[in-house]
Write a protein that holds these residues in place. Structure first.
Motif, short mmCIF file in Angstrom:
data_model
loop_
_atom_site.label_atom_id
_atom_site.label_comp_id
_atom_site.label_asym_id
_atom_site.label_seq_id
_atom_site.Cartn_x
_atom_site.Cartn_y
_atom_site.Cartn_z
N UNK A 692 0.90 -1.11 -0.01
CA UNK A 692 0.08 0.00 -0.11
C UNK A 692 1.03 1.28 -0.03
N UNK A 693 0.91 2.03 -1.11
CA UNK A 693 1.87 3.02 -1.34
C UNK A 693 0.96 4.18 -1.78
N UNK A 694 0.38 4.76 -1.24
CA UNK A 694 -0.49 5.77 -1.63
C UNK A 694 0.33 7.16 -2.28
N UNK A 695 1.50 7.23 -1.94
CA UNK A 695 2.42 8.36 -2.42
C UNK A 695 2.99 7.97 -3.65
N UNK A 696 2.97 6.86 -4.21
CA UNK A 696 3.85 6.26 -5.20
C UNK A 696 3.12 6.54 -6.60
N UNK A 697 3.91 7.10 -7.70
CA UNK A 697 3.52 6.66 -9.15
C UNK A 697 4.40 5.73 -9.87
N UNK A 748 10.46 14.87 -3.38
CA UNK A 748 10.24 14.11 -4.68
C UNK A 748 11.41 12.91 -4.53
N UNK A 749 11.01 11.89 -4.54
CA UNK A 749 11.82 10.60 -4.63
C UNK A 749 11.71 9.89 -6.01
N UNK A 825 14.01 2.91 -14.86
CA UNK A 825 13.20 3.72 -13.69
C UNK A 825 12.29 2.78 -13.21
N UNK A 826 11.95 2.72 -11.74
CA UNK A 826 10.76 1.87 -10.97
C UNK A 826 9.67 2.72 -10.76
N UNK A 827 9.85 3.75 -9.92
CA UNK A 827 8.57 4.68 -9.52
C UNK A 827 9.03 6.02 -9.13
N UNK A 828 8.04 6.82 -8.92
CA UNK A 828 8.24 8.21 -8.31
C UNK A 828 7.65 8.04 -6.87
N UNK A 829 7.83 8.86 -5.79
CA UNK A 829 7.06 9.14 -4.80
C UNK A 829 7.13 10.53 -4.57
N UNK A 830 6.11 11.11 -4.02
CA UNK A 830 5.66 12.41 -3.70
C UNK A 830 5.46 12.56 -2.16
N UNK A 836 7.45 8.92 5.74
CA UNK A 836 8.42 7.81 4.81
C UNK A 836 7.59 6.98 4.04
N UNK A 837 8.10 6.72 2.68
CA UNK A 837 7.33 6.15 1.69
C UNK A 837 6.87 4.85 1.97
#
Length: 837
Positions: A692-697, A748-749, A825-830, A836-837
């Protein structure tokens, strides 16, 4: 005498950057506040001025150290009878001969020293010359830490053997080396310039190491050529003034490889003559040659078992050749065979006892069996090797690892002294008597003449020696514990911090906190409950790959399936390993109710729903621990950042880079292990974090132009198990997405893969305005073992802090491939502040 007024002593302000080359021997200048009367000697009297003498080295070190710390020249005096107001350094025998009053010196053991700072004359006297040098380093360590105590201190070693093992190869590479190329070898021979070797000798002497094996245990026979023997002599000449004896690793099959023989049978007369002749040649060039380290019948290396001879026969072959010269054979107990995992009772952990226990008492008195601290291979947590409790009539030494082979390869901060202490302090209760491992390896428990410690220490040409400033705490701690295993690991650490980074309390407290939390954190996010480090054991031993543990012959198994996990090592139903310990210890591990949680899965095969002593189920503890450990690693970055301006800029930035990398990689570890066991067991995380990673794209969900979606192997190394790479290795690709996050300021990770074979470039844009860029250059900036694959070792993260976004903003990443690195690339997290992601 000259006096310096001191009370509260602090380091001078930071003036220049440091590259780490001087490590803990910086001798940083001190300044004084208020008034305290410190008297230092006005001259130094060295009782041996031969330039190859450790006493002469001690004199030079004292001059250099006092000059650097106090800006005061203290010169060597030729007037040895003008002892008043002097600093005398030498052996007890020379002191007695010159001054005729050696009766006031306490009894010292070999390599021991007496440091007396009471009265007008400072006395640094060793039982031998090496001991005198150790005393000089101890005195300078006190002064450099602002400790001006008046003491009369006797320091004797716990164990006679305190060696390091280099894994350097003749071509200049280093097996498991993360700090550059070899300082000893290049192009098949010994390097011409041994300046770096001299600097290394100085570091080792300062922590009281007295022997070094300079080449890889997987030895190259060419080291025994006449030219290279002469080169080894040059190396020994450099180490000699520091009291360090040089030894080498041998290839057991050398008689057939370079000796013209058709056999390497240890009982063959021709083989015996070959090794006698080689040994004579070595001692002719190196009179104080230490001896041999032998890896035989292990991981493909040749050995006596080829001829149905025993390992004792093999060891004693070399012992006989060395005996006239008082040389020592260190014979590694790391002997095992590949196994069939379908055999429930097969267990690599049993190998050492099976091979060596029947041979107890059959090894020569100058043979020392070198035993890894645990029965597998430098894992994050193992039980103490039972072999220590099964050899009553054989000399033993413990093998430790300063190089972090399975433990983050110097890219992760892992202070190892607390791990080592769990073994050194462990009481094996042999014969229902106190039997601490430290007392066994010292020779005390079983009344053996030899014993001690050896550590794999793969320093290289990198200015930081090990590739990481922080990793040097492990080298320092190794020497201190080899000398005195009763020392507290935190106290050792704090000595190292003061000597390496200065006396400021903020620096001391912060690095102490980071270091003491580092091993527990790494264990939590890499592998816990005794399951071992779930790293890539069939690859480069770096990065998460839990599925690599099973379905192979290497025996580092977890036996994990959909419902159960762990090795059954009980006597009643498993491999019988628990029964290789003395009865008191065996009964503790045999019973699941008395087995500590941190070794549960080492000894028992249980359901994922098994309830631990803590009250958690096994699977829920896995989830909780991996998230907790990664969270601790994130905190290391902020802790280190609090030291900006309190540490020189060069080392500050280098450590910050690695702590930032570790923080990102700990999340890779956390997700990989959690996702793997969630997929395997089907049991969700009660806290609803895993998956569950609501901050990821996810990168594959963005609009792709010039990028292709690819699966990642192992699947758990990537979020959503897939990644993207550029469609061409010469043309840039672009990914874009509309951000659906609320207006605000975010970190922005970007998770990507930094593979070997190129240095791709990525650029991040928000509404076509560049946020930042980075290059995939870990092959230049990190020393870990490299990979050309998208896997847990190459998965990485870069973070751009404080990025302001509005809902609907367009995020774009342009990846420019280079060589084999297709800008993966794997993903982006805001991430909102504090998340913490």
């Amino acid at each position: 005498m000259f006096c310096i007024l001191l009370s509260t002593v602090v380091s001078l302000g930071i003036v220049t950057a440091e590259n780490g080359q001087n490590a803990w021997l910086r001798y940083a200048p001190l300044r004084s506040v208020n008034s305290y009367n410190l008297s230092l000697a006005s001259n130094i009297i060295a009782l041996n001025t031969s330039k190859s003498s450790p006493v002469y080295t001690a004199s030079l070190e004292l001059q250099k150290g006092i000059q650097s710390i106090f800006s005061q020249a203290v010169k060597e005096s030729d007037e040895i009878h003008q002892a008043a107001s002097s600093l005398i350094v030498g052996t007890v025998d020379d002191y007695s001969h010159v001054y005729g009053n050696g009766n006031d010196v306490p009894d010292l053991e070999e390599d021991g020293f007496w440091l007396n700072t009471e009265g007008e004359t400072v006395k640094i006297l060793g039982q031998n010359e090496r001991g005198a040098l150790y005393g000089a380093f101890e005195y300078l360590s006190m002064l450099a830490q602002g400790d001006f105590s008046h003491i009369s201190s006797v320091n004797n070693p716990n164990q006679p053997i305190r060696w390091v093992n280099q894994w350097d190869n003749m071509d200049g590479s280093i097996e498991r080396g993360y700090g550059g190329s070899s300082i000893f070898f290049n192009n098949g021979g010994i390097v011409d310039d041994l300046t770096r070797v001299s600097e290394y000798a100085r570091l080792l002497a300062s922590i009281r190491v007295n022997g070094i094996i300079v080449n890889n245990v997987n030895a190259n026979v060419s080291l025994l050529s006449p030219q290279n023997i002469q080169g080894l002599g040059r190396i020994a000449d450099v180490f000699r003034p520091y009291g360090i004896q040089v030894g080498i690793s041998l290839n057991f099959a050398s008689p057939t490889a370079i000796g013209g023989l058709t056999t390497f049978d240890p009982l063959d007369s021709g083989v015996i003559s070959f090794w006698t002749n080689i040994t004579d040649q070595l001692y002719q060039r190196i009179p104080d040659f230490a001896g041999y380290l032998v890896k035989a019948d292990s991981e493909g290396q040749p050995g006596p078992l080829t001829y149905n001879r025993t390992l004792a026969d093999g060891a004693n072959l070399f012992a006989k050749a060395l005996n006239p010269y008082n040389g020592v054979v260190m014979f590694r107990a790391f002997v095992y065979n590949q196994l069939n995992e379908s055999d429930w009772k097969a267990d690599r952990a049993n190998a050492a006892v099976q091979f060596f226990k029947p041979l107890d008492g059959k090894f020569a008195n100058n043979v020392v069996v070198q035993i890894k601290y645990g029965p597998i291979d430098f894992q994050v947590r193992e039980p103490t090797s039972p072999l220590f409790s099964n050899l009553y009539n054989t000399n033993t030494a413990i093998e430790l690892e300063v190089t972090q082979e399975y433990l983050g390869q110097q890219c992760h901060l892992v202070y190892l002294a607390p791990l080592w202490k769990t073994v050194l302090d462990f009481d094996l209760r042999v014969g229902q008597k106190a039997s601490k491992v430290s007392d066994i390896i010292s020779g005390e428990r079983f009344n053996r003449p030899l014993g001690g410690s050896a550590a794999v220490v793969n320093v290289g040409t990198n200015a930081t020696w090990l590739g990481s400033h922080m990793a040097m705490s492990n080298l320092y701690a190794y020497g201190r514990l080899a000398w005195d295993p009763s020392k507290d690991s935190q106290n050792i650490l704090q000595d190292w911090i003061r000597l390496t980074f200065g006396l400021a309390s903020e620096v001391l407290n912060t690095i102490t906190k980071m270091s003491m939390e580092s091993w527990p954190a790494y264990e939590q996010y890499s592998g816990n409950l005794g399951i071992q480090t779930l790293t890539d054991i069939t690859g480069n031993h770096y990065g998460p790959n839990p599925q690599s543990q099973d379905n192979n012959g290497w025996g580092q198994w977890t036996r994990a399936d959909k419902k159960t996990i762990g090795m059954d090592r009980t006597v009643w139903n498993g491999t019988g390993y628990s029964g290789t310990y003395p009865p008191e210890i065996a009964s503790m591990y045999e019973d699941i109710s008395t087995t500590p949680d941190n070794l549960l899965l080492w000894f028992h095969h249980v359901n994922y729903t098994h309830i631990l002593h803590s009250g958690d189920t096994v699977i829920q503890y896995f989830y909780n621990a991996h998230y907790s450990g990664a969270e601790t690693a994130q905190a290391f970055v902020k802790l280190w950042e609090s030291l900006k301006g309190k540490i020189d800029a060069e080392r500050y930035e280098q450590v910050l880079y690695r702590q930032t990398y570790q923080a990102g990689h700990s999340i890779v570890w956390r997700d990989a292990i959690s996702n793997f066991y969630w997929n395997l067991s089907g049991i969700p995380d009660e806290a609803k974090r895993v998956g569950n990673h609501p901050w990821r794209v996810e990168a594959e969900s963005m609009v792709l132009d010039g990028y292709t979606i690819v699966p990642v192997k192992p699947f758990e190394a990537a979020s959503n198990y897939t990644a993207i790479i550029t469609s061409s290795n010469t043309t840039a690709g672009t990914v874009a997405t509309k951000l659906e996050f609320a207006d605000g300021t975010y970190d922005l990770a970007v998770n990507y893969f930094d593979v070997v074979g190129g240095r791709a470039k990525w650029q991040v844009y928000l509404n076509n305005k560049e946020v930042g860029e980075w290059i995939g250059d870990h092959e230049d900036t990190l020393g870990h073992a490299l990979s050309a694959n998208l896997d847990g070792g190459t998965a990485s993260r870069v973070t751009f802090k404080g990025v302001k976004i509005q809902k609907g903003d367009m995020l774009k990443i342009v990846g420019s491939p280079d060589g084999a690195e297709a800008a993966p690339l794997d993903y982006v997290a805001l991430l909102p502040p504090g998340v913490i992601d």
